[in-house]
Scaffold this active site. Structure first.
Site, short mmCIF file in Angstrom:
data_model
loop_
_atom_site.label_atom_id
_atom_site.label_comp_id
_atom_site.label_asym_id
_atom_site.label_seq_id
_atom_site.Cartn_x
_atom_site.Cartn_y
_atom_site.Cartn_z
N LYS A 153 0.83 -1.22 0.00
CA LYS A 153 0.00 0.00 0.00
C LYS A 153 0.87 1.28 0.00
O LYS A 153 0.65 2.18 -0.79
CB LYS A 153 -0.92 -0.01 1.23
CG LYS A 153 -1.97 -1.11 1.18
CD LYS A 153 -2.81 -1.16 2.42
CE LYS A 153 -2.15 -1.80 3.63
NZ LYS A 153 -1.78 -3.21 3.51
N ILE A 154 1.86 1.31 0.89
CA ILE A 154 2.66 2.53 1.03
C ILE A 154 3.64 2.68 -0.14
O ILE A 154 3.77 3.75 -0.74
CB ILE A 154 3.41 2.54 2.38
CG1 ILE A 154 2.38 2.57 3.53
CG2 ILE A 154 4.35 3.73 2.50
CD1 ILE A 154 2.96 2.32 4.92
N THR A 228 11.13 4.56 6.24
CA THR A 228 9.98 4.85 7.11
C THR A 228 9.30 3.55 7.53
O THR A 228 8.17 3.57 8.01
CB THR A 228 8.93 5.75 6.40
OG1 THR A 228 8.54 5.10 5.19
CG2 THR A 228 9.46 7.13 6.11
N SER A 229 9.99 2.40 7.31
CA SER A 229 9.33 1.11 7.60
C SER A 229 9.66 0.59 8.99
O SER A 229 8.85 0.74 9.91
CB SER A 229 9.68 0.09 6.53
OG SER A 229 8.73 0.17 5.50
N ARG A 230 10.79 -0.04 9.14
CA ARG A 230 11.21 -0.53 10.45
C ARG A 230 12.73 -0.43 10.52
O ARG A 230 13.43 -0.73 9.55
CB ARG A 230 10.78 -2.00 10.68
CG ARG A 230 9.31 -2.19 10.99
CD ARG A 230 8.89 -1.60 12.34
NE ARG A 230 7.48 -1.79 12.63
CZ ARG A 230 6.52 -0.91 12.36
NH1 ARG A 230 6.82 0.24 11.79
NH2 ARG A 230 5.26 -1.16 12.67
N ASP A 254 12.92 7.49 9.70
CA ASP A 254 11.81 7.68 10.65
C ASP A 254 11.81 6.57 11.69
O ASP A 254 11.05 6.61 12.65
CB ASP A 254 10.48 7.68 9.89
CG ASP A 254 9.31 8.05 10.80
OD1 ASP A 254 9.42 9.07 11.49
OD2 ASP A 254 8.30 7.31 10.81
N GLU A 259 15.02 1.86 18.62
CA GLU A 259 14.20 3.03 18.98
C GLU A 259 13.33 2.80 20.21
O GLU A 259 12.85 3.76 20.84
CB GLU A 259 13.29 3.41 17.80
CG GLU A 259 12.18 2.38 17.51
CD GLU A 259 11.27 2.78 16.36
OE1 GLU A 259 11.78 3.14 15.29
OE2 GLU A 259 10.04 2.72 16.54
N HIS A 291 9.65 8.06 14.46
CA HIS A 291 8.53 7.17 14.08
C HIS A 291 7.22 7.98 14.01
O HIS A 291 6.22 7.61 14.61
CB HIS A 291 8.41 6.02 15.09
CG HIS A 291 7.83 4.77 14.48
ND1 HIS A 291 8.29 3.52 14.75
CD2 HIS A 291 6.82 4.58 13.60
CE1 HIS A 291 7.59 2.61 14.10
NE2 HIS A 291 6.68 3.25 13.38
N ALA A 293 5.90 9.03 10.94
CA ALA A 293 5.37 9.07 9.56
C ALA A 293 3.85 8.89 9.54
O ALA A 293 3.17 9.42 8.68
CB ALA A 293 6.04 7.99 8.72
P1 NAI Z 1 1.87 -3.89 2.85
O1 NAI Z 1 1.69 -5.19 3.55
O2 NAI Z 1 0.75 -3.29 2.07
O3 NAI Z 1 3.14 -4.01 1.85
C1 NAI Z 1 4.37 -4.58 2.18
C2 NAI Z 1 5.02 -5.08 0.91
O4 NAI Z 1 6.32 -5.58 1.24
C3 NAI Z 1 4.25 -6.23 0.23
O5 NAI Z 1 4.10 -5.97 -1.15
C4 NAI Z 1 5.15 -7.44 0.47
O6 NAI Z 1 5.07 -8.39 -0.59
C5 NAI Z 1 6.52 -6.80 0.52
N1 NAI Z 1 7.52 -7.62 1.19
C6 NAI Z 1 7.34 -8.50 2.20
N2 NAI Z 1 8.52 -9.06 2.53
C7 NAI Z 1 9.46 -8.52 1.70
C8 NAI Z 1 10.86 -8.70 1.55
N3 NAI Z 1 11.55 -9.55 2.33
N4 NAI Z 1 11.49 -7.99 0.58
C9 NAI Z 1 10.79 -7.14 -0.21
N5 NAI Z 1 9.47 -6.92 -0.09
C10 NAI Z 1 8.82 -7.60 0.84
O7 NAI Z 1 2.39 -2.88 3.97
P2 NAI Z 1 2.28 -1.29 3.98
O8 NAI Z 1 0.99 -0.89 4.58
O9 NAI Z 1 2.68 -0.76 2.66
O10 NAI Z 1 3.40 -0.93 5.08
C11 NAI Z 1 4.78 -1.16 4.81
C12 NAI Z 1 5.55 -0.99 6.10
O11 NAI Z 1 5.49 0.37 6.53
C13 NAI Z 1 4.97 -1.75 7.32
O12 NAI Z 1 5.41 -3.09 7.32
C14 NAI Z 1 5.54 -0.99 8.48
O13 NAI Z 1 6.76 -1.55 8.84
C15 NAI Z 1 5.77 0.41 7.92
N6 NAI Z 1 4.90 1.42 8.55
C16 NAI Z 1 5.52 2.49 9.15
C17 NAI Z 1 4.78 3.48 9.76
C18 NAI Z 1 5.45 4.68 10.37
O14 NAI Z 1 4.79 5.47 11.07
N7 NAI Z 1 6.74 4.89 10.16
C19 NAI Z 1 3.32 3.40 9.82
C20 NAI Z 1 2.76 2.26 9.11
C21 NAI Z 1 3.54 1.31 8.52
#
Ligand code: NAI
Length: 344
Positions: A153-154, A228-230, A254, A259, A291, A293
């Protein structure tokens, strides 16, 4: 339904109070994190509502269960801080799978623009009436290549934003989505060709340190890293060495591996003991946000709306497979939700 709400921040309360009005939910807001020392605060509650840095290990689960708590309502997407195996058969766990992918994607671009155009340094200079431009030269994003790791999604929204800037997009995903109009390449190709790399995949065993020393070596000289992921997606020492050697132009972070004990709290006036984080923050071409974002009005509203709905549905006995999680979640063959059943 009585809810014990942990790790409360001032911005949480208005959004949740709005959605519980007129329901039979009452919330007691607590500032501390939920952990073994604070679990007794949940006495008398039916549900605990928690965030990313609360700790629900087996000991906490056992105590919550003994107190009569039957639901954990996470007000975030990730649930790596909950021992879902210990919860299984005792306490149902729900989360908010998506609250605003736009918030996170837009913050990624904010970090990239701030870094590239040195907005952080320019802001400090002009506040001191220093109008010199030395050292503030950036580069056009137009025509540059951005490598997006994780196209969910992101990542998809971030790619749309980058397209608007006239950037070329390369994508890497463990599970590429054929419905997206994206140029998928191998991780190695992405590392080699990208001027900017932005991380949008979850932290799993596979993706832990996906940016390690070898990845940094394979990068184009002068690459910008946005995360901005982890935090655990990046080996921070490898990142720091890459920045020190000039291989990496800068980093917008982020999230940070360690953290947990720092982010979301005010440590101004304290001596920070984490030398790695202090080193990162001291670098002029690194921007760290704590964190944040996700932090938009829209996201807070969606989080409260979905969490309150999760609580209402659970106590009404309704099936809610979109938001319930358990330790079977990553194992499709064992997942009862796939068969439209409750986790247990
Ligand atoms: P999502 O589940 O829609 O997309 C994640 C994508 O990563 C999927 O297409 C999946 O196939 C892919 N993926 C899984 N394992 C992988 C790997 N080993 N190598 C490459 N791609 C891989 O998740 P969404 O909603 O897009 O969120 C992504 C990340 O953003 C979350 O997992 C979270 O860690 C982070 N996040 C950070 C926030 C913040 O405030 N900084 C807030 C919300 C999410």
């Amino acid at each position: 339904m009585k809810v014990a709400f942990f790790d409360t921040k001032p911005y949480d309360i208005p959004a949740f109070d709005k959605y519980i009005e007129g329901t039979d939910i009452t919330i007691k807001y607590f500032e501390p994190h939920l952990n073994e020392d604070t679990v007794s605060l949940a006495n008398g509650a039916d549900c605990v509502c928690i965030f990313v840095n609360d700790t629900v290990n087996k000991a906490v689960v056992d105590q919550l269960y003994e107190m009569g708590v039957r639901m954990i309502a996470l007000r975030c997407a990730g649930f790596n801080n909950v021992d879902t195996r210990a919860c299984f058969g005792k306490i149902h766990v729900f989360r908010v799978p998506a609250y605003s992918p736009y918030a996170v994607a837009e913050h990624s671009m904010a970090l990239l623009l701030s870094l590239n155009r040195h907005i952080n340094r320019a802001y400090i200079r002009t506040r001191d009436f220093n109008f010199s431009l030395s050292g503030l030269t950036g580069f056009d994003l137009h025509g540059k290549t951005v490598g997006i790791i994780g196209t969910g999604k992101i990542g998809k929204i971030f790619s749309d934003i980058c397209k608007g800037f006239g950037m070329n997009i390369l994508a890497y995903d463990k599970y590429p989505n054929p419905d997206l109009d994206l140029n998928y390449v191998t991780l190695q190709e992405l590392l080699k060709q990208s001027d900017v790399i932005s991380l949008h995949c979850p932290l799993t065993e596979d993706s832990h340190h996906i940016i390690d020393r070898s990845a940094v070596e394979q990068m184009k000289n002068g690459c910008v890293i946005i995360n901005t992921s982890r935090g655990g997606l990046i080996d921070t020492d490898a990142l720091i060495d890459g920045i020190k050697s000039g291989k990496i132009y800068g980093a917008g972070l982020d999230v940070y591996e360690e953290e947990g004990d720092l982010f979301y709290e005010d440590f101004s006036g304290h001596v920070i003991q984490d030398d790695t984080l202090v080193r990162l923050i001291a670098m002029p071409n690194v921007i760290v946000t704590s964190h944040q974002a996700f932090l938009t009005n829209e996201a807070l509203d969606n989080i409260a709306n979905t969490t309150v709905s999760n609580i209402q549905k659970f106590f009404a006995g309704e099936l809610n497979p979109e938001t319930e999680v358990c330790y079977h979640c990553s194992r499709k063959e064992a997942c009862r939700k796939e068969r439209h059943q409750k986790c247990f």
